[in-house]
Design a protein around this motif. Sequence first.
Motif, PDB file in Angstrom:
ATOM      1  N   UNK A 115      42.968  45.563  39.883  1.00 30.03           N
ATOM      2  CA  UNK A 115      41.839  44.166  39.809  1.00 30.03           C
ATOM      3  C   UNK A 115      43.596  43.224  39.612  1.00 30.03           C
ATOM      4  N   UNK A 116      44.095  43.064  38.420  1.00 30.90           N
ATOM      5  CA  UNK A 116      45.034  42.023  38.870  1.00 30.90           C
ATOM      6  C   UNK A 116      46.674  41.857  39.608  1.00 30.90           C
ATOM      7  N   UNK A 117      46.418  42.842  40.542  1.00 28.76           N
ATOM      8  CA  UNK A 117      47.421  43.388  41.349  1.00 28.76           C
ATOM      9  C   UNK A 117      46.728  42.704  42.953  1.00 28.76           C
ATOM     10  N   UNK A 118      45.517  43.203  42.579  1.00 26.44           N
ATOM     11  CA  UNK A 118      44.455  42.635  44.336  1.00 26.44           C
ATOM     12  C   UNK A 118      44.726  41.361  44.204  1.00 26.44           C
ATOM     13  N   UNK A 119      44.379  40.493  43.211  1.00 26.26           N
ATOM     14  CA  UNK A 119      44.129  38.866  42.836  1.00 26.26           C
ATOM     15  C   UNK A 119      45.128  38.709  42.709  1.00 26.26           C
ATOM     16  N   UNK A 120      46.743  38.983  42.594  1.00 24.37           N
ATOM     17  CA  UNK A 120      47.928  38.687  41.966  1.00 24.37           C
ATOM     18  C   UNK A 120      48.611  38.281  44.025  1.00 24.37           C
TER      19      UNK A 120
END
Length: 546
Positions: A439-444
């Motif tokens: 999820x963090x990578x998707x937002x970033x």
Amino acid sequence: MLNKIKTLSLAIVIFAMTSCQEDFLETVPTDSVTPAIALADEASMQNVLNGIHRGLYSQSQTVLPGGNTARAGDHFWVPQGDNLTGGIIHSADANNLGWRDNMQWNDHTLETSLTNEILWYHRYNIILHANLIIQKINEGSLTETPTLRTIKGQAYTYRAFALLSLVQHYSKGYLIGNPATDPGVPVILEPQTTGPRGTVQQVYDQIGSDLDVAIAAFQNGAPRPSGGPETKSQLNINVAHGLKARWALSKGDWQTAATSAVAARQGFTIMNEADWKSGFNTNDLPEVIWGSNVISTETTFFRSYFYLMCNTFNGSQNRSNPKIADRRIIDAIPDTDYRKDVFLIDAPNSNASAANGEGGWANNTNPLYTTQAEFNAARDAIKSQYGMASGHNTHPYMHVKMLQKNPGTIDPDDIIYMRTSEMYLIEAEAKAMANDLPGARAALQTLGGARDTAFSAAAFSTQQALMNQIKFQRRVELWGEGFGYTDKIRWDEGIDHSANGGSGASAVLYQDAFIVERPSINDDWIFKIPQAEINANPNITPADQN
């Protein structure tokens, strides 16, 4: 608080009702304005809110008894976050408005400083007028309408905003202290009252409660007006969600931070390259969720945000002291990332008084310039391209991120408080800290991919690597927008201008602020309570001083 706030409790009300703009024409003599008149109906209450809006960027003496022309609200408070922590770096000695003292940590560490006093009273003035509105609405004498609900939402959001600002400056950071016992700030819920310092936890609990009430009110309220940049001074549900995201992130409530950040950015798209490079001078930018639209009749001249840190502003703070960025960060930006373009790495050092001693052609160290003619031509090309005045100097790593609409003048521009990119970064950080790495990578990726054609969040496979990249992206994306202070407290990071090749700051100029220990072991990060407040408030004694 008693002397500064209570005695002129309607300062902002009067200020709003006496503006020379048509929307705020005086309808009754100012000496007859009372709470009953100022809060008699929705239109009058909106006038009070408009006064709070304008108080964010007006000179403080127009809002506060005992205010000072050297501080103009968030024109000062916003860039201060990066001025204190070395994001905005001074290339020469200039102390207009105490900006050098602020940078050197000779300002917020002094209980009698103008910064400590005015920030404290400005935020409590906001709380006072929010409380007046809240009290009137909760009396139940007004018919509840969608417009009244929106007014209520704005009042509760403003109180939460002011309390969050106060507790983050005048108390130990939530994540690095003991919030259940650490002294917070007075939580004032009734107009014209004062009180003791609550705990940090009590302050945070009130902020969360206020934001929940605000969001519920906005959900059934009238929408924010459509139109020009002035409409984004009006708080709405997106702003409330955005403040909740900041509040939750600062206290380690990762799920709430991520969810609120997603809600805050709904309807506000990420800027394209042209918008990002246009100067950050207007609320019209599609990413801007909230900002002050600075009107010409309320000009602050040499006290504006852009005066303090924009290299095209025609004031001595920048003509003689171009603001530069930390070269360690700028050098690390990939060439495929267009954000690197707004930092002029090879600008000639044309200032003979530069703090690094390399100013002027005689001291040139850049091999790009083999003759004085080449050196001067490069300086003149930069000044011409960006509309600088004849007296402006240039300096390596100077920025052109913030640009005036009318460069080379003293015209102030809008102040941006909240935008979409910050919300993507909050979501990414919160999910990374919660160990939701996909999820963090998707937002970033959404943000990083919009700025850098070669960006791949998939390259950051561990939580630590991902957090390091999120921190880097915040420092690049939000440079100059004031988040350095709260970021370093949340991350418990100190300041070291000498590490890893150096930032480009001068140790002689920066003095004790050149290296600063991290917040968890250095209480100098906490602003001093104004001595004037200790003198006036019977509930706060010298023993309460930070």
